[in-house]
Motif scaffolding. Structure first.
Motif, short mmCIF file in Angstrom:
data_model
loop_
_atom_site.label_atom_id
_atom_site.label_comp_id
_atom_site.label_asym_id
_atom_site.label_seq_id
_atom_site.Cartn_x
_atom_site.Cartn_y
_atom_site.Cartn_z
N GLY A 42 0.82 -1.21 0.00
CA GLY A 42 0.00 0.00 0.00
C GLY A 42 0.85 1.26 0.00
N LYS A 43 0.68 2.09 1.02
CA LYS A 43 1.39 3.36 1.10
C LYS A 43 2.72 3.25 1.85
CE LYS A 43 -3.01 5.88 1.04
NZ LYS A 43 -3.90 6.80 1.79
N LEU A 80 1.52 9.88 1.36
CA LEU A 80 0.20 10.41 1.02
C LEU A 80 0.35 11.24 -0.25
CD1 LEU A 80 -0.92 11.51 4.59
CD2 LEU A 80 -1.73 9.52 3.32
N PRO A 81 -0.75 11.65 -0.89
CA PRO A 81 -0.62 12.42 -2.14
C PRO A 81 0.26 13.66 -2.03
CG PRO A 81 -2.88 11.67 -1.87
CD PRO A 81 -2.16 11.31 -0.59
N LYS A 82 0.19 14.38 -0.89
CA LYS A 82 0.96 15.61 -0.77
C LYS A 82 1.91 15.60 0.43
CE LYS A 82 -0.32 19.46 -2.22
NZ LYS A 82 -0.86 20.83 -2.45
N ALA A 83 2.14 14.45 1.05
CA ALA A 83 3.01 14.39 2.21
C ALA A 83 3.62 13.00 2.35
CB ALA A 83 2.25 14.77 3.48
N LYS A 84 4.70 12.95 3.11
CA LYS A 84 5.32 11.67 3.43
C LYS A 84 5.88 11.74 4.84
CE LYS A 84 9.26 10.45 1.48
NZ LYS A 84 10.24 9.95 0.47
N PHE A 85 5.60 10.71 5.64
CA PHE A 85 6.07 10.64 7.02
C PHE A 85 7.04 9.46 7.14
CE2 PHE A 85 1.87 12.54 7.00
CZ PHE A 85 2.10 13.71 7.70
#
Length: 250
Positions: A42-43, A80-85
């Motif tokens: 997944g993500k 995520l579409p506009k972020a990454k953690f």
């Protein structure tokens, strides 16, 4: 984009002027970093960094004079579409270099970070915030713990394509500010250093990138200035597990 490059160049000139107006020590360095990224599910994705730092010493400007650091890090990313953690933990091996006042004591470093993407086409503009936990080995035994906060603005611009795919040439520029590494960084934050990076890269395939950068680290101090002039060679391998399996099967 022109405004960003203008800002970076002006800041660079300011740092050079500061070096000329005060006593300073400058080091020449060569960094290399190998990134191996693979999706998990997944993500989620995993990344492994393996790197090395070579350095000059006072009295010898050869950037390959001594091996200053070897490191390995393991990351977990959630996109995520506009972020990454992300989180990582890693081990730094620091050989003893008496001429550079390096004691040769190892370090365990961990961090959490977030990246926000303002836009991704036709260029990528992002902001990153990272909190690092440093555990430095002491000569008398045990580890000392301290923290550092890093904030970065970065731009990546393909030059001959609209995105980074096989055959793409791209430029990268970033500006990063570090707090000092100290236990009281949250109560008394203080500028530790500033890093400007400019470089370019080439996509050998969709999943294999090679990048060459120049980086300047500037450490302000009331009595003496310290700066590092570094050339970097970065290799990034994406989907490396799948690609390795496919290569072995062939």
């Amino acid at each position: 984009m022109k405004r960003i490059f203008t800002f970076v160049l002006l800041l660079k000139l300011i740092l050079i002027s500061a070096d000329l107006c005060a006593q300073h020590t400058a080091y020449n360095q060569f960094w290399n970093d190998f990134q191996f990224v693979t999706p998990i599910k997944g993500k989620w994705s995993n990344e492994i960094n393996i790197g090395q730092v070579w350095t000059s010493v006072p009295g010898n400007n050869n950037p390959f004079y001594a091996n200053a650091q070897l490191y390995v890090r393991v990351w977990i990313h959630y996109s995520l579409p506009k972020a990454k953690f992300s989180v990582f933990t890693g081990y730094n091996h620091n050989p003893e270099i008496k001429l550079a006042a390096q004691e040769g004591l190892p370090e365990i470093r961990s961090a959490i970070q977030g990246v926000y993407y303002f836009r991704k086409t036709p260029f990528t503009l992002s902001a990153r915030l990272r909190l690092e936990d440093h555990r430095d080995k002491r000569s008398l035994g045990g580890f000392d713990e301290s923290y550092r906060v890093r904030s970065q603005v970065k731009m990546v611009k393909p030059l001959n394509t609209t995105e980074i795919v096989k055959g793409a040439v791209y430029m990268v520029a970033s500006e990063e500010v570090f707090t000092q590494t100290a236990p009281n960084v949250f109560r008394q934050p203080k500028l530790g250093s500033n890093r400007i990076t400019i470089g370019c890269g080439y996509a050998l395939t969709n999943d294999f990138l090679i990048e060459v950068d120049y980086s300047n680290d500037y450490y302000p101090d009331k009595m003496q200035q310290l700066s590092y002039h570094s050339m970097q060679l970065n290799l990034s391998c994406y989907n490396w597990v799948k690609n390795l399996k496919d290569a072995l099967l062939k």
